[in-house]
Design a protein around this motif. Structure first.
Motif, PDB file in Angstrom:
ATOM      1  N   LYS A   1      18.227 -12.503  22.430  1.00 11.94           N
ATOM      2  CA  LYS A   1      18.374 -11.345  23.130  1.00 11.94           C
ATOM      3  C   LYS A   1      18.573 -10.191  21.960  1.00 11.94           C
ATOM      4  O   LYS A   1      18.398  -8.884  22.310  1.00 11.94           O
ATOM      5  N   LEU A   2      18.818 -10.398  20.666  1.00 15.70           N
ATOM      6  CA  LEU A   2      18.935  -9.589  19.579  1.00 15.70           C
ATOM      7  C   LEU A   2      17.528  -9.165  18.774  1.00 15.70           C
ATOM      8  O   LEU A   2      17.557  -8.565  18.177  1.00 15.70           O
ATOM      9  N   LYS A   3      16.534 -10.079  19.556  1.00 20.12           N
ATOM     10  CA  LYS A   3      15.143  -9.917  19.218  1.00 20.12           C
ATOM     11  C   LYS A   3      15.088 -10.215  17.891  1.00 20.12           C
ATOM     12  O   LYS A   3      14.296  -9.517  16.854  1.00 20.12           O
ATOM     13  N   LEU A   4      15.919 -11.178  17.375  1.00 15.69           N
ATOM     14  CA  LEU A   4      15.755 -11.749  15.759  1.00 15.69           C
ATOM     15  C   LEU A   4      14.417 -12.638  15.678  1.00 15.69           C
ATOM     16  O   LEU A   4      14.041 -13.247  16.472  1.00 15.69           O
TER      17      LEU A   4
ATOM     18  N   GLN B   1      22.010 -23.715  22.081  1.00 12.50           N
ATOM     19  CA  GLN B   1      21.202 -22.728  23.012  1.00 12.50           C
ATOM     20  C   GLN B   1      21.951 -21.503  23.091  1.00 12.50           C
ATOM     21  O   GLN B   1      21.425 -20.429  23.245  1.00 12.50           O
ATOM     22  N   ASP B   2      23.535 -21.492  23.026  1.00 14.66           N
ATOM     23  CA  ASP B   2      23.868 -20.035  22.958  1.00 14.66           C
ATOM     24  C   ASP B   2      23.541 -19.179  21.796  1.00 14.66           C
ATOM     25  O   ASP B   2      23.133 -18.138  21.834  1.00 14.66           O
ATOM     26  N   VAL B   3      23.427 -19.897  20.473  1.00 15.04           N
ATOM     27  CA  VAL B   3      22.836 -19.275  19.415  1.00 15.04           C
ATOM     28  C   VAL B   3      21.605 -18.811  19.540  1.00 15.04           C
ATOM     29  O   VAL B   3      21.193 -17.567  19.301  1.00 15.04           O
ATOM     30  N   ILE B   4      20.711 -19.635  19.912  1.00 13.63           N
ATOM     31  CA  ILE B   4      19.350 -19.406  20.153  1.00 13.63           C
ATOM     32  C   ILE B   4      19.125 -18.147  21.335  1.00 13.63           C
ATOM     33  O   ILE B   4      18.442 -17.102  21.014  1.00 13.63           O
TER      34      ILE B   4
ATOM     35  N   LYS C   1      14.811 -16.456  11.361  1.00 10.03           N
ATOM     36  CA  LYS C   1      16.388 -15.959  11.296  1.00 10.03           C
ATOM     37  C   LYS C   1      17.239 -16.946  12.082  1.00 10.03           C
ATOM     38  O   LYS C   1      18.342 -17.342  11.835  1.00 10.03           O
ATOM     39  N   ILE C   2      16.765 -16.961  13.427  1.00  5.33           N
ATOM     40  CA  ILE C   2      17.333 -18.078  14.497  1.00  5.33           C
ATOM     41  C   ILE C   2      17.479 -19.399  13.791  1.00  5.33           C
ATOM     42  O   ILE C   2      18.597 -19.930  13.948  1.00  5.33           O
ATOM     43  N   ASP C   3      16.491 -19.985  13.302  1.00  4.00           N
ATOM     44  CA  ASP C   3      16.439 -21.227  12.723  1.00  4.00           C
ATOM     45  C   ASP C   3      17.503 -21.400  11.485  1.00  4.00           C
ATOM     46  O   ASP C   3      18.247 -22.346  11.267  1.00  4.00           O
TER      47      ASP C   3
END
Length: 69
Positions: free
Chosen positions: A32-35, A24-27, A39-41
């Motif tokens: 927040k960085l609008k990735l 959840q922190d990574v997501i 890229k998040i995955d």
């Protein structure tokens, strides 16, 4: 000292909770960085700590399913 099934189960529960918080922190940071979601995955899939947690969880679950001798 051998761990009891209850000890192993408690460890699994704690590691699952930690893994879920870390995911959840990574997501949240990615959003927040609008990735882009892709890229998040990829970040989640390649995250070394998440990978290690999955390995340890697999080992603990395997140990828990083995008959106690």
């Amino acid at each position: 000292m051998d761990a009891t099934p209850q000890d192993i189960q408690e460890s699994i529960e704690q590691l699952v909770a930690y893994r879920d918080r870390l995911r959840q922190d990574v997501i949240a940071m990615g959003q927040k960085l609008k990735l882009p979601q892709a890229k998040i995955d990829r970040t989640l899939a390649d995250h070394p700590e998440l990978t290690r947690l999955e390995e340890v969880l697999g080992q603990l679950q395997s140990q828990l399913s083995q008959p106690q001798g």
